[in-house]
Design a protein around this motif. Structure first.
Motif, PDB file in Angstrom:
ATOM      1  N   GLY A   1      57.065 -10.281   5.665  1.00 20.31           N
ATOM      2  CA  GLY A   1      56.993 -11.695   6.050  1.00 20.31           C
ATOM      3  C   GLY A   1      55.596 -12.275   5.947  1.00 20.31           C
TER       4      GLY A   1
ATOM      5  N   PHE B   1      59.420  -9.357  15.154  1.00 20.58           N
ATOM      6  CA  PHE B   1      59.567  -8.392  14.064  1.00 20.58           C
ATOM      7  C   PHE B   1      60.007  -7.089  14.727  1.00 20.58           C
TER       8      PHE B   1
ATOM      9  N   GLU C   1      63.053 -10.519   6.962  1.00 22.85           N
ATOM     10  CA  GLU C   1      61.795 -10.797   7.665  1.00 22.85           C
ATOM     11  C   GLU C   1      61.073 -12.016   7.096  1.00 22.85           C
TER      12      GLU C   1
ATOM     13  N   ALA D   1      56.616  -6.674   9.276  1.00 16.23           N
ATOM     14  CA  ALA D   1      55.960  -7.971   9.049  1.00 16.23           C
ATOM     15  C   ALA D   1      55.295  -8.024   7.676  1.00 16.23           C
TER      16      ALA D   1
END
Lengths: 338, 336
Positions: free
Chosen positions: B98, B89, B68, B95
């Motif tokens: 990320g 995602f 991610e 997420a």
């Protein structure tokens, strides 16, 4: 560039590049050194605030790595990124103006030392996050492949970043998608205070290339010709569609990590030993030994660099500060959002 | 335009509407690519990308490794250099892996570089509870990204807006985060044919009323509309506003409604504290609309608790129609 077969015993860079290109490279190395010294001096005199990460001692890595790049090729850089910026052709005055936080700086005073960028020359920017530029470089390489621009991206990162998850994810994706990117690790032995011996399970960071099925090579990062030879080969592979490579330039930062560093984690002897392997002195000697430049010419190149830096500092000093009422400008492309 | 033509009244599911938007965008603009985990032959964990890989190939519908952080960063770098990536995602919860690239890079690069580049990346976040997937696959974390200047954040509630906001996001030069509710993916609704955009930053008045204002996001818009129907039968006319964008928020539409009704309920699925409802409430309290209030503002949000697995518990931690009804009746009858 010369198109001849490399004779025996002649260093790669001497055979590969013209006298003008080599002298320009030496000039850029001097510019980096004197930019950093000027920055340090300005800080000591209280002319600038914040912190800075100086790359004195690492000039051969920055300049040598960018030798075969054009303005269409991209780089991503690091918090220790002034050298990469100069190597990719940035204007020293606008760099210093950014350092001074002026509207005339590359980032209009919004970015400062850790975010200097020059997209017009393919420099996508320094980065304050260790490892932050690694996936971004892969993205730039994806664009180049998809849009067919032929551009190559060099991703600079430090030994510290090689222990971030982003390193693993980025190198893996670059290989899975066979993208035109060269990962250049500037191993200056310490992530802030922690040595690679204490932080990294492998001896050479380039050994990690095996895990991504890409070529990996460790070179003396203070030897301009060795850096150029390794990175040029990697750039050529990338340009020919042969995918990514990892090059490790082993080098050393003469100064501390940042202005708060008291160098308690390394010895004076170690620093002195590396200072005796000054990459700029070595480059000057290389050019003189191979009759690319005379000693007078080298002195002239250094004097030119000194003058350019003095002019850059004057430009930065005279520049206007950004207007406080424009502080939110450029958060969004269109000023409709809040 | 003939508003009553047969094609204008066709219905699509929310997921189909998103897929149609991506399809239209990919035909219009070669630079648009899709990236995400299992979005190719698998068709996406929720089937949103469907068979697009058959039409556009694996170069434009790219399965990423389970990475991610790296995937989001590749999308950011690609957006800076000429592509228009739509990054999915698989679950909005992922997420969190990320966030570095979203918060430090996508949101700030334009500003840090003094406007020298924009980052036109679109990210999609399948969100919300109701699937029995428990605490790490059911969150509503939209307020995290809405807290970050440089990002725009939308939450489509209808199939038509899911399509229009995605196409608007691709027109936008800056990073746009789209929070889609997983329970809405199968919901059908009227979706206009062809290319159109739904403006980012504009709320929609879904039902007019004079007695109280219900500001809702995402799936709560439908619960609010259900509640409004029941309330109408009781003689309470609720105005229902679908916020649609939470950054930047449509201040004018919300304040105008509160000035008219004098009563406000905010309904959202995310944890109540420090969420969208706090911002809407503060927006009213800091404005002249405050003078029009006849009662305190009421927020209905998720419980201070991870989303639990047991289905009865799962329902209990997010606002339901009876909760909205109770709050609305109390407000309208002066019991608050």
């Amino acid at each position: 560039m010369r198109d001849t077969v490399i004779p025996n015993n002649v260093p790669y860079a001497i055979s590969r590049y013209s006298a003008e290109e080599l002298k320009e490279a030496l000039k850029k190395m001097y510019l980096i050194r004197k930019f950093e010294e000027g920055a340090e001096d300005s800080y000591m005199r209280g002319l600038i605030h914040g912190t800075m990460h100086l790359s004195i001692g690492q000039e051969a890595s920055a300049v040598g790595s960018c030798m075969s790049l054009s303005d269409e090729d991209k780089i991503t850089s690091t918090h220790r990124g002034h050298g990469h910026c100069v190597a990719k052709g940035a204007d020293l005055s606008r760099m210093f103006a950014e350092f001074f936080g002026k509207e005339s700086g590359y980032c209009k005073g919004r970015g400062g030392s850790m975010h200097i960028a020059d997209p017009s020359k393919g420099n996508l920017g320094a980065n304050g996050i260790v490892g932050g530029g690694l996936p971004i470089a892969v993205g730039a390489a994806l664009s180049a492949k998809r849009l067919g621009t032929g551009a190559v991206t060099i991703c600079f990162f430090g030994d510290g970043a090689n222990n971030e998850g982003a390193f693993h994810e980025a190198l893996n994706m670059a290989k899975v998608w066979n993208l035109p990117v060269v990962f250049v690790c500037e191993n200056n032995k310490y992530g802030m205070s922690t040595s690679t011996e204490r932080s990294t399970a492998v001896k050479n960071i380039a050994d990690r290339a095996v895990a991504y099925a890409m070529p990996g090579v460790t070179v003396d990062g203070n030897d301009f010709s060795a850096v150029t030879e390794a990175v040029d080969a990697a750039v050529e592979r990338a340009r020919n569609g042969e995918g990514p490579s990892l090059v490790e330039n082993v080098t050393y930062r003469w100064r501390g990590h940042s202005k708060s560093d008291r160098n308690r984690y390394r010895t004076k002897e170690e620093i002195a030993e590396w200072q005796s392997r000054d990459p700029i002195a070595a480059m000057a000697k290389l050019l003189v030994d191979h009759k690319i430049a005379t000693e007078d010419e080298v002195a002239g190149i250094e004097a030119d660099a000194t003058r350019i830096i003095e002019e850059a500092i004057a430009f930065a000093t005279e520049g206007d500060n950004p207007k406080i009422e424009e502080v939110t400008r450029d958060v969004y492309t269109e000023e409709t959002a809040s | 335009m003939n508003m009553h033509s047969k094609t204008d009244l066709r219905e699509l599911s929310y997921a189909e509407a998103i897929r149609e938007a991506m399809d239209i965008a990919m035909v219009r603009d070669e630079r648009v690519i899709l990236m995400g985990e299992d979005i190719g032959v698998y068709g996406g964990a929720f089937g949103v990308t469907g068979d697009l890989v058959e039409k556009y190939g694996t170069d434009r519908v790219m399965d990423t490794p389970i990475s991610e952080l790296g995937g989001a960063g590749v999308a950011v770098g690609a957006a800076m250099t000429g592509l228009r990536p739509i990054f999915e995602f698989q679950f909005s919860d992922f997420a969190t892996l990320g966030m570095e690239q979203i918060v430090n890079q996508a949101a700030k690069i334009r500003y840090m570089l003094g406007g020298a580049v924009s980052v036109p990346v679109v990210m999609r976040f399948p969100s919300g509870s109701g699937t029995g997937a428990a605490a790490q696959h059911s969150q509503s974390l939209e307020a995290w990204t809405a807290h970050v200047p440089g990002l725009k954040v939308v939450q489509p509630a209808t199939p038509a807006d899911a399509k229009g906001l995605l196409l608007a996001a691709l027109e936008d030069p800056d990073p746009v985060m789209i929070y889609e509710h997983k329970i809405l993916y199968k919901m059908k609704g009227h979706v206009p044919d062809g290319y159109y955009t739904t403006p980012i930053g504009k709320a929609a008045v879904m039902r007019e009323g004079k007695d109280l204002t219900i500001v809702a996001t995402s799936i709560m818009v439908h619960k609010a509309l259900d509640a409004a129907e029941t309330l109408a039968a009781e003689g309470i006319e609720a105005e229902v506003i679908d916020l649609r964008t939470i950054r930047p928020m449509d201040r004018d539409t919300v304040l105008a409604s509160v000035r008219k009704t004098g009563r406000l309920v905010c309904v959202y699925e995310a944890v109540k504290t420090l969420g969208v409802g706090a911002e809407v409430s503060a927006m009213v309290a800091e404005s002249d609309a405050f003078d029009y209030l006849d009662a305190p503002i009421v927020r209905l949000g998720g419980a201070e608790c991870p989303i639990p697995y047991n289905p009865e518990l799962e329902k209990a931690v997010v606002p339901q129609v009876p909760d909205i009804l109770e709050a609305a009746r109390n407000l309208a009858r002066g019991r608050v």
